[in-house]
Motif scaffolding. Structure first.
Motif, PDB file in Angstrom:
ATOM      1  N   SER A   1      -3.580   6.261   3.379  1.00 61.70           N
ATOM      2  CA  SER A   1      -4.590   5.219   3.549  1.00 61.70           C
ATOM      3  C   SER A   1      -4.252   4.324   4.728  1.00 61.70           C
ATOM      4  O   SER A   1      -3.091   3.987   4.959  1.00 61.70           O
ATOM      5  CB  SER A   1      -4.683   4.369   2.278  1.00 61.70           C
TER       6      SER A   1
ATOM      7  N   ARG B   1       1.240   4.000  -3.046  1.00 61.66           N
ATOM      8  CA  ARG B   1       0.941   5.422  -2.794  1.00 61.66           C
ATOM      9  C   ARG B   1       2.162   6.289  -3.082  1.00 61.66           C
ATOM     10  O   ARG B   1       2.040   7.352  -3.715  1.00 61.66           O
ATOM     11  CB  ARG B   1       0.485   5.619  -1.348  1.00 61.66           C
TER      12      ARG B   1
ATOM     13  N   VAL C   1      -6.104   2.490  -2.067  1.00 58.27           N
ATOM     14  CA  VAL C   1      -5.751   3.907  -2.099  1.00 58.27           C
ATOM     15  C   VAL C   1      -6.806   4.657  -2.897  1.00 58.27           C
ATOM     16  O   VAL C   1      -7.565   4.062  -3.671  1.00 58.27           O
ATOM     17  CB  VAL C   1      -4.347   4.151  -2.705  1.00 58.27           C
TER      18      VAL C   1
ATOM     19  N   VAL D   1      -2.868  11.802  -3.348  1.00 60.11           N
ATOM     20  CA  VAL D   1      -3.362  10.545  -2.782  1.00 60.11           C
ATOM     21  C   VAL D   1      -3.338  10.672  -1.260  1.00 60.11           C
ATOM     22  O   VAL D   1      -2.265  10.731  -0.659  1.00 60.11           O
ATOM     23  CB  VAL D   1      -2.497   9.335  -3.209  1.00 60.11           C
TER      24      VAL D   1
ATOM     25  N   ARG E   1       0.835  -1.209   0.000  1.00 59.35           N
ATOM     26  CA  ARG E   1       0.000   0.000   0.000  1.00 59.35           C
ATOM     27  C   ARG E   1       0.863   1.249   0.000  1.00 59.35           C
ATOM     28  O   ARG E   1       0.627   2.196  -0.776  1.00 59.35           O
ATOM     29  CB  ARG E   1      -0.901  -0.012   1.242  1.00 59.35           C
ATOM     30  N   GLU E   2       1.882   1.265   0.845  1.00 61.52           N
ATOM     31  CA  GLU E   2       2.750   2.440   0.919  1.00 61.52           C
ATOM     32  C   GLU E   2       3.592   2.578  -0.346  1.00 61.52           C
ATOM     33  O   GLU E   2       3.852   3.698  -0.821  1.00 61.52           O
ATOM     34  CB  GLU E   2       3.645   2.357   2.157  1.00 61.52           C
TER      35      GLU E   2
ATOM     36  N   ARG F   1     -11.079   4.449  -6.520  1.00 64.95           N
ATOM     37  CA  ARG F   1     -10.487   3.597  -5.491  1.00 64.95           C
ATOM     38  C   ARG F   1      -9.729   2.463  -6.176  1.00 64.95           C
ATOM     39  O   ARG F   1     -10.240   1.838  -7.101  1.00 64.95           O
ATOM     40  CB  ARG F   1     -11.587   3.016  -4.601  1.00 64.95           C
TER      41      ARG F   1
END
Length: 357
Positions: free
Chosen positions: A294, A281, A299, A291, A277-278, A330
């Motif tokens: 999250s 992003r 994201v 963004v 996720r990171e 999304r």
């Protein structure tokens, strides 16, 4: 002449799931790409042999396992056919007239306005902040003498943003105690905030707080539909009265129990997803997109009026994402290869020039 149907149903949109088609990378629904935990898969296989029998309508074994896991009483737990079924049942137990109001932020989980209207109540939507976060002060200010229920999706779907424990606590303490507050924590296992709120703990001293969680996301049981509510016994007892009989099937109950028993295996999975996720992003921000941070397994790209166009362009590139009207897009976090496929599209120079200010 056909049978008479409620005329107000014409104003209720049908729930729209994330689309899919063969060969495409599907990042349009908040599923995990990982299979269920091995113990859950084994339990599902074994439970197949007895699907000729009705499931336990009281879901006793799973409720007991959840009570032990959460350190609450058995009477503090209800189980439903996914947490979305519990959302609708919570409207049913609190609202009895179109004059009754259900508050929630917007944009948030798209089922909230649907279950509110199905329950004959009135939806009151409170805009998110400019940063796509719940505006807790505005939500509190929207409370009236007609308010019966408040949904707080934290982390919020579809924006992924979350409010911390201190801010959430202030909000809970500002709401009159006769109003039921639903903390929808479907993405709880993915939260890494320093000030991480725990709805179960916040609800221990607040009888008007009920918490929703699910086995659909981190536990990988989306296809079996099993979620749960934790709250005051009076609220749980009311939920049991409107529960659709036998709606939590045998496979779901068996898989959920096995998943709880194997929960020590879950952290590695969620840590891997959070790392992805990171990574996604960071790549999008570096490419020039706005963004918000999250705390979920997706994201959010607040692309406004260009959202649908972005979704179609991504689909043409073989990656399905989820546009939301004129608000944003999304993107669910998949496995590294799926995420790379999306980033290959989204960070292309021509695409960036097309969809950024």
């Amino acid at each position: 002449m056909t049978a008479q149907i409620r005329p107000d149903l014409d104003s209720i949109p049908a729930y729209t799931p994330g689309r899919s088609y063969p060969g495409a990378v599907k990042l349009a629904s908040n599923e995990t790409t990982l299979a269920p935990l091995p113990a859950a898969a084994k339990a599902i296989s074994e439970a197949v042999d007895v699907v000729n029998r009705y499931p336990d309508n009281q879901v006793v074994e799973l409720r007991a396992a959840l009570a032990d896991f959460l350190d609450v009483g058995f009477d503090n737990v209800a189980v439903g056919c996914g947490s979305v079924a519990l959302c609708q049942e919570l409207v049913q137990i609190t609202c009895s007239s179109v004059t009754d109001e259900v508050l929630f932020a917007w944009r948030s989980f798209e089922a909230y306005p649907i279950v509110t209207k199905v329950g004959n109540a009135t939806a009151v939507q409170v805009p998110l902040t400019h940063d796509s976060v719940h505006d807790m002060d505005a939500l509190a200010a929207a409370v009236t003498d007609r308010t019966k229920l408040i949904f707080v999706c934290n982390p919020n779907n579809p924006t992924g943003t979350a409010v911390g424990a201190a801010e959430l606590t202030r909000f809970l303490d500002s709401v009159p105690p006769h109003i039921l507050i639903v903390l929808d924590e479907a993405y709880y296992e993915y939260v890494r905030l320093t000030d991480r709120p725990d709805g179960v703990e916040l609800g221990r001293t607040r009888p008007n707080v009920v918490v929703l969680r699910t086995f659909s996301k981190a536990y990988g049981l989306a296809g079996l539909r099993v979620g749960y509510a934790v709250g005051d016994p009076a609220v749980i007892g009311a939920l049991l009265k409107v529960h659709i009989p036998f709606s939590v099937n045998r496979l779901a109950q068996a898989a959920a129990i096995a998943s709880l028993e194997a929960r020590h295996e879950l952290l590695d999975r969620t840590d891997l997803l959070v790392a992805e996720r990171e990574r996604v992003r960071d790549a999008l921000v570096t490419a020039g997109y706005r963004v918000p941070p999250s705390e979920a397994n997706f994201v959010w790209l607040p692309l406004g009026a260009r959202s649908a166009e972005f979704g179609e362009a991504s689909a043409e590139a073989g990656v399905l994402v989820r546009p939301y009207g004129a608000d944003g897009v999304r993107v669910t976090i998949g496995d590294p290869a799926e995420n790379d496929a999306f980033l290959h599209f989204a960070t292309d120079r021509a695409v960036c020039a097309r969809f950024q200010d």
